[in-house]
Design an enzyme around this catalytic site. Structure first.
Site, mmCIF file in Angstrom:
data_model
loop_
_atom_site.group_PDB
_atom_site.id
_atom_site.type_symbol
_atom_site.label_atom_id
_atom_site.label_comp_id
_atom_site.label_asym_id
_atom_site.label_seq_id
_atom_site.Cartn_x
_atom_site.Cartn_y
_atom_site.Cartn_z
ATOM 1 N N SER A 85 0.669 -0.998 0.006
ATOM 2 C CA SER A 85 0.242 -0.141 -0.113
ATOM 3 C C SER A 85 1.028 1.303 0.042
ATOM 4 O O SER A 85 1.469 1.402 -1.169
ATOM 5 C CB SER A 85 -0.969 0.106 1.065
ATOM 6 O OG SER A 85 -1.989 0.728 0.876
ATOM 7 N N HIS A 235 -7.451 -6.165 0.407
ATOM 8 C CA HIS A 235 -6.361 -5.315 0.522
ATOM 9 C C HIS A 235 -5.163 -5.727 1.311
ATOM 10 O O HIS A 235 -4.072 -5.275 1.078
ATOM 11 C CB HIS A 235 -6.691 -3.818 0.768
ATOM 12 C CG HIS A 235 -5.571 -2.563 0.852
ATOM 13 N ND1 HIS A 235 -4.642 -2.550 -0.553
ATOM 14 C CD2 HIS A 235 -5.260 -1.823 1.658
ATOM 15 C CE1 HIS A 235 -3.820 -1.499 -0.200
ATOM 16 N NE2 HIS A 235 -4.070 -1.037 0.958
#
Length: 254
Positions: A85, A235
């Site tokens: 990320s 994610h």
């Protein structure tokens, strides 16, 4: 100022960068597993996160420079670099600016493109924690649940809790600066940035961070790239499906 890290094992240097509001310790289980296979794993806390220093400057340019200074201080060259990320964005920029320091690059569930701000609710929830009233992790979790309904996300965020002193909790993150500079987290990789060495992008099959339209953007910046989808994962793919994530990483770096 040098970034804080937890170094595991001995062998080929392998640096891991956490995501926004995280810390190197989030990767401790994977770090131990990599270390057991002959890697010197550096679980790094980026600035304003974990045990690393706080500073008002916060952008991918300074995050990449922090990592350059860290590598210089630790005498690291030709590192394997993995970022998730926000850490993935740092890893991308670092690799394109200092390619001589990187042997292989891995980016977990983030594209080089721009992302709009989407952390407002979380940041507001963390800001609302009143540590004059809250005296336990359970109380903090209850207060945060008014803003963040998902239990797993709250547990991730509450890893930032620590005892400032006896009876007084606080957050390790530099919340004020991260709130002010949150737009920086979504900034795109510069259009000119290129990296030609071996690169792996990993995406969760339930995540919306890397879609079909992102493949062209990725290949525009990274000419020698594979894109692998991790099944049954969103994610936080490294935590949601750790086995398949670990296997994909090892297949690439071997």
């Amino acid at each position: 100022m040098l970034l804080h890290s937890n170094i595991l094992g001995e062998g080929y240097p392998f640096v891991i960068l956490h995501g926004f509001l995280g810390m190197g310790d989030n990767w401790k289980t994977h770090g131990k597993n990599f270390a057991e296979l002959g890697y010197e794993v550096h679980l790094v806390d980026q600035r304003n996160h974990g045990h690393s220093f706080h500073d008002t400057a916060f952008s991918y340019e300074v995050l990449a420079e922090d990592l350059k200074n860290y590598c210089k201080a630790k005498n690291l060259e030709n590192i394997i670099l993995l970022g998730h990320s926000m850490g993935g964005k740092t890893a991308m920029l670092f690799s394109t600016e200092y390619p001589n320091l990187v042997s292989k690059l891995m980016v977990a569930d983030i594209s080089p493109r721009f992302y709009p701000v989407h952390h407002d609710t979380i940041l507001n929830g963390l800001s609302a924690l009143d540590f004059d009233v809250i005296k336990s992790r359970g109380e903090a979790d209850k207060a945060l649940s008014e803003y963040v309904s998902d239990f797993g996300t709250r547990q991730f965020l509450l890893k930032n809790l620590y005892w400032v002193e006896k009876g007084k909790l606080g957050l390790r993150i530099n919340l004020e600066v991260l709130k002010d500079e949150v737009a920086e987290v979504g900034e795109a990789l510069p259009s000119y940035a290129r990296f030609d060495k071996e690169t792996l992008f990993l995406r969760g099959d339930r995540s919306e961070y890397i879609g079909p339209e992102d493949e062209r953007i990725i290949k525009n910046h990274f000419s020698n790239v594979d894109i692998v989808t991790i099944p049954n994962a969103g994610h936080w793919l490294h935590a949601e499906n750790p086995k398949d994530f670990f296997d994909a990483v090892m297949a690439f770096i071997k």
